[in-house]
Design an enzyme around this catalytic site. Sequence first.
Site, short mmCIF file in Angstrom:
data_model
loop_
_atom_site.label_atom_id
_atom_site.label_comp_id
_atom_site.label_asym_id
_atom_site.label_seq_id
_atom_site.Cartn_x
_atom_site.Cartn_y
_atom_site.Cartn_z
N PRO A 2 -116.19 15.04 -7.30
CA PRO A 2 -117.02 13.85 -7.62
C PRO A 2 -117.22 12.98 -6.39
O PRO A 2 -116.28 12.77 -5.62
CB PRO A 2 -116.20 13.11 -8.68
CG PRO A 2 -115.22 14.10 -9.20
CD PRO A 2 -114.97 15.08 -8.09
N GLU A 3 -118.44 12.52 -6.19
CA GLU A 3 -118.75 11.64 -5.07
C GLU A 3 -119.04 10.24 -5.62
O GLU A 3 -118.80 9.98 -6.80
CB GLU A 3 -119.94 12.20 -4.28
CG GLU A 3 -119.67 13.62 -3.78
CD GLU A 3 -120.83 14.24 -3.00
OE1 GLU A 3 -121.61 13.48 -2.41
OE2 GLU A 3 -120.95 15.47 -3.00
N ARG A 113 -106.71 21.92 -12.02
CA ARG A 113 -106.12 22.38 -10.75
C ARG A 113 -105.03 21.46 -10.22
O ARG A 113 -104.41 21.75 -9.21
CB ARG A 113 -107.23 22.59 -9.72
CG ARG A 113 -108.14 23.76 -10.12
CD ARG A 113 -109.15 24.12 -9.08
NE ARG A 113 -108.54 24.56 -7.84
CZ ARG A 113 -109.22 24.86 -6.75
NH1 ARG A 113 -110.55 24.76 -6.76
NH2 ARG A 113 -108.62 25.24 -5.65
#
Length: 271
Positions: A2-3, A113
């Site tokens: 995500p940016e 993850r």
Amino acid sequence: MPELPEVETIARGLANAVVGKTIGTVTVSMAKIAVSVSGRTFAADLPGDTIVAVGRRAKFIVIALASGRRLTVHLRLTGRLIYQPAGPREPYPYTHISIDFTDGTRVMFADIRQFGRMRLLEPEEVWDADGGIEPLSEGFTCELFLSMLDGRRTPIKGFLLDQSRIAGVGNIYACEALWEAGIRPNRPAHKVSKPARRRLHSAIRGVLARSIEARGTSVDDYVDAEGLKGGFQNQLSVYGRLGQPCPRCGKPIVRTVISQRGTWWCRNCQK
Ligand SMILES: [Zn+2]
């Protein structure tokens, strides 16, 4: 990962859902994800505190508590921060932290993850993400951006990805902004002309703002605080579009590796 627009969308969604709520119980099922420098534990120390604001700094979600402490959240590759309304608990896959509020609603941190982190900062603890300027802030002027590139021999794409200079711009928005400004991604930053720098400054702000408007880009795992996908993946010009026609000139989009990252661009209209 995500940016800026994705993290901003999650923070706004959470702000609407949880500001003013008091923490009832906290469950941590994976200790490495809940980080606290003071050694305090989330489950023992957070109950009773109230959320007073939710915001964003760089790619971090920042949850401010009435006690003056803050929770910062970095989602890294696959982290998700999901709000659930009151009612029977719906199991959410890979949930590692659950913050249950006294009104029966909850926020869960899930991460397949396990690279994401939630960090508890004490009131006096100094923290400033990675230090770069916020590209949508008033301080990020065209004049400042023009001067930031002086003397920088790194490829312009790598410069845009450097979180210590500009905060929150990652691979997607670097590719899109360079295409919009018509700049070859591997051009050394100091060799980008003044007019091109101006176009790039405007393109960075424009593409970030349009993506926030569309609630972010879902090309990987990103979902917002309600678990919904964003919409900006339908407006991408070059990112992930290998071989497809450039929206400006019709020539096929190419992919090369610049600054260790896959880079999509148009050989014909990026110089
Ligand atoms: Zn083109």
